[in-house]
Design an enzyme around this catalytic site. Structure first.
Site, short mmCIF file in Angstrom:
data_model
loop_
_atom_site.label_atom_id
_atom_site.label_comp_id
_atom_site.label_asym_id
_atom_site.label_seq_id
_atom_site.Cartn_x
_atom_site.Cartn_y
_atom_site.Cartn_z
N HIS A 223 0.92 -1.43 0.05
CA HIS A 223 0.00 -0.01 0.01
C HIS A 223 0.83 1.26 -0.01
O HIS A 223 1.55 1.48 1.05
CB HIS A 223 -0.94 0.00 1.33
CG HIS A 223 -1.82 -1.02 1.34
ND1 HIS A 223 -3.09 -1.10 0.71
CD2 HIS A 223 -1.56 -2.56 1.88
CE1 HIS A 223 -3.57 -2.17 0.98
NE2 HIS A 223 -2.81 -3.04 1.41
N LEU A 224 0.84 1.87 -1.16
CA LEU A 224 1.62 3.02 -1.19
C LEU A 224 1.19 4.58 -0.87
O LEU A 224 1.71 5.47 -0.58
CB LEU A 224 2.16 3.18 -2.66
CG LEU A 224 3.43 2.16 -3.26
CD1 LEU A 224 3.63 2.49 -4.55
CD2 LEU A 224 4.39 2.26 -2.21
N ARG A 225 -0.28 4.32 -0.47
CA ARG A 225 -1.21 5.43 -0.15
C ARG A 225 -1.33 6.53 -0.94
O ARG A 225 -1.72 7.53 -0.44
CB ARG A 225 -0.44 5.77 1.36
CG ARG A 225 -0.19 4.79 2.40
CD ARG A 225 -1.56 4.02 2.77
NE ARG A 225 -1.46 3.07 3.93
CZ ARG A 225 -2.36 2.05 3.97
NH1 ARG A 225 -3.17 1.93 3.39
NH2 ARG A 225 -2.17 1.27 5.17
N ASN B 128 -6.53 0.78 -2.93
CA ASN B 128 -7.37 1.38 -1.98
C ASN B 128 -6.89 2.75 -1.53
O ASN B 128 -6.61 2.96 -0.37
CB ASN B 128 -7.73 0.49 -0.62
CG ASN B 128 -6.35 0.05 0.07
OD1 ASN B 128 -5.41 0.23 -0.68
ND2 ASN B 128 -6.75 -0.32 1.24
N ASP C 261 -8.61 -5.03 -2.53
CA ASP C 261 -8.00 -5.12 -1.25
C ASP C 261 -8.32 -4.08 -0.22
O ASP C 261 -8.16 -2.78 -0.62
CB ASP C 261 -6.62 -5.45 -1.18
CG ASP C 261 -5.79 -5.85 -0.13
OD1 ASP C 261 -6.05 -6.89 0.14
OD2 ASP C 261 -5.00 -4.96 0.43
N ASN D 87 -4.54 -7.15 9.49
CA ASN D 87 -5.93 -7.98 8.85
C ASN D 87 -5.49 -8.75 7.73
O ASN D 87 -4.96 -7.97 6.61
CB ASN D 87 -7.08 -6.94 8.44
CG ASN D 87 -8.23 -7.62 8.11
OD1 ASN D 87 -8.18 -8.71 7.80
ND2 ASN D 87 -9.21 -6.82 7.87
N ASP E 43 2.16 -7.04 2.40
CA ASP E 43 1.04 -6.35 2.81
C ASP E 43 1.53 -5.02 3.46
O ASP E 43 1.02 -4.60 4.49
CB ASP E 43 0.28 -7.01 3.53
CG ASP E 43 -1.08 -6.40 3.56
OD1 ASP E 43 -1.37 -5.66 2.93
OD2 ASP E 43 -2.12 -6.86 4.61
N HIS F 236 1.06 3.36 8.30
CA HIS F 236 -0.10 4.03 9.16
C HIS F 236 0.89 5.12 10.12
O HIS F 236 2.19 4.86 10.55
CB HIS F 236 -0.89 3.24 10.09
CG HIS F 236 -1.78 2.52 9.29
ND1 HIS F 236 -2.96 3.16 8.71
CD2 HIS F 236 -1.99 1.28 9.06
CE1 HIS F 236 -3.49 2.19 8.06
NE2 HIS F 236 -2.99 0.89 8.27
N PHE G 210 -5.78 -1.26 11.13
CA PHE G 210 -5.02 -2.60 10.75
C PHE G 210 -3.74 -2.34 9.85
O PHE G 210 -3.75 -1.44 9.15
CB PHE G 210 -5.93 -3.54 9.95
CG PHE G 210 -6.96 -4.19 10.87
CD1 PHE G 210 -6.73 -5.00 11.64
CD2 PHE G 210 -8.44 -3.74 10.64
CE1 PHE G 210 -7.91 -5.82 12.36
CE2 PHE G 210 -9.20 -4.16 11.32
CZ PHE G 210 -9.33 -5.30 12.05
#
Lengths: 200, 425, 312
Positions: free
Chosen positions: B62-64, B94, B152, B278, B305, B309, B323
């Site tokens: 997840h590179l955000r 996402n 995802d 998660n 994964d 955060h 998560f």
């Protein structure tokens, strides 16, 4: 550190004589022992109060009730790094209100224990008067408190400890001064609940 | 531009090479692999005692960016990847907005072309708005560069939607990556349902909530002949389902994360929100089953994964924390230490799980050092001692349960298309 | 006796000797509560913040009374969970509380681990007054104190805990405490309300009420909440009461002198029938009385906590 020097200053007979004398002084001061109540301060004030009660009953011809006071909740050093002593119950089987009370303890030192005991007693009611009887007065008061009845005045240095041992709690009757060998020893701290006897 | 990697142990499971060789890189490609290659003006890197592998791929990151740049950006995430030994990452859709259209896919690739130091392979959404209702424009996104589709963060909850996705994606033969979770059964769970959840009074996320979805997905993959990829497999039962499905010839692949392979749910003791992810960490029995699935080939890839955060987001009550953990900068060391030195698998198998495994799933011409291939190279020092220090992460976030771990083995150099993007020798 | 930790976060961290020390101290405080002047100056000048993020009248009142009887200054800082969600984080609330320099923070929170979080971020002694479904250590201590005052000894004591075990911090803390003290604990409830692996905490588990109660020396009933029915854990309160309610007939299966306990508030006619709650075996109101003494004991013992040990 070398072992401290121990000097016995009272033996069983002397302790008994001192208590007899205190009993007579109590009767003399109060004219009668009717309405008189003894309150022993845990731990060693309790057997002393019981012995005094026995002597008083002998002199005055009537039983003198004995109560037990635990002063730990009234101490002024809660949370100051002192070990939490084991909390025991206060058991006063009579009404404090209006009673003439003689507070009994083994050693009078800084006066802080007696201050706490007075605070604890008045929370239970308003006695007519409170007198104080101690087996040993070793001086070094930090509060304006004096004893009405003293078994023995014992001049001591602060660095010394006074150890009262009683048959009921320690298996023998004696008063011992414990002197540190080194001159630069730390000042004596009040310690309670030591198995060997109360050092003050 | 010529670069000669000398004296390393070249380990390329895809082409069956495991030997001390020199590697000559020319114009961003592998030119030659030979015992002794003269330098002839090439820049030389002496890699004696090190292992030269095809570039590692992390197919689940997840590179955000766009939208949550306080957690991570394409620039920081790909630098974290490079430092962690990865030459390419697949980024999950996402983001904000979600990657459910050609324009977002292109925008990610444009930003990557400008900011990224490793290859970025966007994963597009299965459904419009990631809402789980209607198919997103997969063909558009595929043409723009998407290499897989996934919702995802969310499962594809509707069986009907998943069926359509598996069927439609056959147009371009890309896999549907499912985050397998029956949200109803999860029922707000935050840790694995078992001894630990019971002891801690935390809501349990039972393994069966993953298993029922893995089973459903496998049946739909069989029925549709589509390509299914199970993301972050976490239970022994799910591994069994995938194993049986593969044996039956169903087109299913799966990945496991370093944290599910190295940690158990005991890690959340003390309410450590950096052990909250998660699917949740599972008990030792599941962890062991995953190790077995690594050994017998059930698992096709290790993926992190990587879920950054901000510290403030994690520094809250356990149930309220988001998560996920970061993984790019710890994955390779954790796996070398726990899996290779721990005796679960050999180094060649580990390299396969990080290279040809994910390359095959994503349909990428990567994961090999065969002459002619892109010169994406990961160099490992299998014996270097490292201590995980989140303060030194390139990632914007430091939410890791591995802080302070002392690990044996580390990536030491990363090359993308022949260019050194990380050199920690 | 000194507690090892400056905080009381859960029974999980207490040694049996510490539990005994708290119960012993509580005896002294129980005596104080029978006096004319129910107050001692022990914690004069100490500040206690009662930080309640989840409504709880009785636990808060009990703590407040304990604090007042010890002459501490107490401050109630209540806030609803929803305002916390919208507003400041627990971390910021913790820092604000810390800025007031309280000696103690008593925290009730809907999230497991919130007291542990506070303890990590505050210098004050933190007392867990219930964190979600995790622990409620002072409740377990007062329950144990009530059993002990009624002359029960823990080794071999048969205790049945019946009801919603899954969501109950009271059950968890009691299982931990009682098993640690040597009691023989059985938890009982519908399968939907028994958490997985509960036996691993050292108790037995059963779905049959009769089996749990038979021969029990103590029957502890837990409150069942209506929202559990709405969430589908059982079909109706009526059926729940029929299967898991304590009535006179079931109580007769227990030991002849069995104690009936309940942390309150009770649902008459649901988990416990009125005649049983009011009957001779019930010590439910003694639990309330004892709660004050136990909380006084906890405050007293923590006041000389490990953190300040080096001061001498």
């Amino acid at each position: 550190m070398p072992a401290p020097e121990r000097v016995r200053v009272m033996d069983a007979a002397e302790i008994d004589r001192a208590l007899t004398r205190i009993a007579h002084e109590i009767v003399e001061r109060n004219k009668s022992i009717e309405g008189l109540r003894l309150v022993g301060i845990r731990n060693r004030g309790v057997p002393l109060a019981q012995r005094l009660a026995g002597k008083l009953a002998g002199i005055g011809g009537c039983p003198v009730p004995v109560g037990v006071l635990d002063i730990n909740l009234y101490r002024d050093d809660v949370g100051q790094g002192t070990d939490r002593p084991v909390l025991r119950r206060t058991e006063i089987p009579f009404d404090v209100e209006g009673a003439g009370i003689v507070l009994v303890d083994d050693v009078l030192y800084t006066g802080r224990t007696i201050r706490a005991a007075l605070a604890g007693l008045v929370d239970l009611g308003r006695p007519r008067h409170i007198q104080l009887a101690v087996l040993v007065d070793r001086g070094h008061r930090e509060l304006p408190i004096r004893a009405d009845f003293v078994g023995k005045n014992l001049p001591t240095a602060r660095a010394e400890q006074v150890e009262v041992r009683l048959q009921e709690t320690d298996g023998a009757d004696e008063v011992v001064i414990v002197k540190p060998r080194e001159a630069k020893a730390a000042p004596a701290r009040k310690r309670t609940g030591k198995p060997r006897g109360r050092r003050r | 531009m010529r670069l000669l990697l000398r004296n390393g142990r070249v380990l390329d499971p895809a082409s069956g090479v495991d030997d001390t060789l020199d590697v000559l890189i020319e114009d961003g490609r592998i030119a030659r692999l030979e015992a002794k290659i003269p330098a002839r003006g090439a820049e030389v890197a002496d890699l004696a005692g090190l292992v030269v592998c095809p570039g590692f791929l992390d197919m689940h990151v997840h590179l955000r960016e766009p939208g949550q740049e306080w957690k991570e950006t394409i620039a920081t995430g790909t630098r974290a990847a490079a430092a962690g030994g990865f030459t390419g990452v697949a980024c999950m859709p996402n983001t904000v907005p979600v990657n459910d259209s050609r324009s977002v896919t292109e925008s990610i690739l444009r930003t990557a072309a400008r900011d990224a130091v490793v290859a970025v392979y966007p994963v597009g959404c299965v459904s419009k708005g990631q809402a789980g209702e209607e198919l997103a424009e997969m063909a558009d996104m595929f043409e723009a560069g998407a290499r897989a589709f996934s919702d995802d963060g969310q499962p594809v909850a509707s069986g009907l939607l998943l069926r359509k996705a598996l069927e439609y994606s056959r147009l371009f033969d890309v896999p549907i990556l499912d985050h397998c979770e029956d949200s109803g059964l999860v029922a707000g769970g935050v840790v694995h349902e078992g001894d630990v959840s019971t002891r801690m009074g935390l809501r349990g996320w039972p393994g069966v909530a993953e298993d029922v979805v893995v089973q459903r997905d496998v049946l739909l993959a069989e029925y549709t002949a589509g390509r299914l990829h199970v993301a972050h497999l976490s239970t022994g039962r799910s591994a069994d389902i995938v194993r049986r499905a593969k044996k039956a010839g169903i087109r299913v692949t799966c990945e496991a994360t370093p944290h599910h392979l190295a940690l158990t749910d005991e890690a959340v003791s003390g309410f450590d929100t950096n052990a909250k992810m998660n699917p949740p960490l599972r008990p030792e029995s599941d962890r062991r089953a995953l190790l077995k699935a690594l050994q017998d080939g059930t698992v096709d890839a290790i993926a992190t994964d990587h879920a950054p955060h901000h510290a403030d987001e994690k520094n809250v009550e356990f149930s309220r924390a988001p998560f996920g953990i970061v993984g790019l900068e710890t994955a390779v060391s954790v796996c070398l230490d726990r899996l290779v030195h721990g005796g679960t698998i050999g180094l060649p198998r580990l390299v396969e799980l990080f290279t040809s495994g994910p390359a095959r799933i994503l349909g990428l011409a990567k994961g090999t050092l065969a002459p002619g291939a892109d010169a994406d190279v990961t160099v490992l020092d299998p014996n270097r001692r490292v201590t995980v220090d989140p303060a030194r992460f390139r990632s914007k976030s430091a939410n890791t349960p591995f802080a302070g771990w002392s690990l044996r083995g580390a990536p030491v150099m990363t090359l993308v298309a022949g260019r050194i993007v990380h050199d920690g020798r | 006796m000194k507690l090892r930790s400056p905080h009381l976060l859960g029974i999980e961290f207490l040694e049996p000797e510490e539990i005994t020390a708290i119960l012993d101290a509580a005896e002294t405080f129980a005596e104080i509560s029978t006096r004319e002047i129910k107050k001692v100056p022990t914690l004069r000048g100490k500040t206690v913040v009662n930080f309640f993020v989840e409504p709880s009248t009785r636990t808060r009142s009990s703590f407040e009374l304990a604090e007042k009887r010890l002459s501490a200054d107490s401050l109630n800082f209540s806030t609803s969970t929803s305002s916390l969600v919208k507003g400041e984080t627990l971390l910021d609330t913790a820092r604000n509380l810390e800025a007031m320099a309280p000696d103690f923070i008593v925290i009730r929170h809907s999230e497991p681990g919130a007291p542990h979080f506070l303890a990590r971020h505050c210098r004050s002694s933190v007392i867990n007054a219930g964190d979600g479904a995790h622990e409620h250590p002072t409740q377990a201590l007062l329950d144990a104190f009530t059993m002990r005052r009624r002359g029960r000894r823990f080794p071999g004591l048969r205790v049945a805990i019946v009801g919603d075990i899954l969501h109950s911090r009271v059950a968890r803390s009691n299982v931990l405490l009682l098993t640690r003290m040597g009691a023989d604990v059985t938890v009982c409830g519908p399968p939907t309300l028994l958490p997985r692996g509960i036996e691993r905490l050292g108790c037995r588990a059963t779905h049959r009420m009769e089996e749990a109660i038979e021969g029990a020396d103590v029957v502890m009933m837990l409150r069942v909440q209506l929202e559990r029915m709405r969430a589908g854990f059982f079909p109706t309160l009526r059926e729940y009461a029929r299967l898991f309610g304590l009535d006179g007939a079931r109580l007769r299966l227990a030991a002849p002198d069995a104690l009936v306990m309940h942390p309150g508030p009770i649902n008459r006619g649901v988990e416990i029938m009125g005649d049983v709650a009011d009957g001779a075996a019930s010590v439910i109101l003694e639990q309330v009385t004892n709660g004050v003494a136990v909380r006084m004991a906890v405050l007293y013992l923590l006041a000389g906590g490990a953190e300040r040990e080096t001061a001498a």
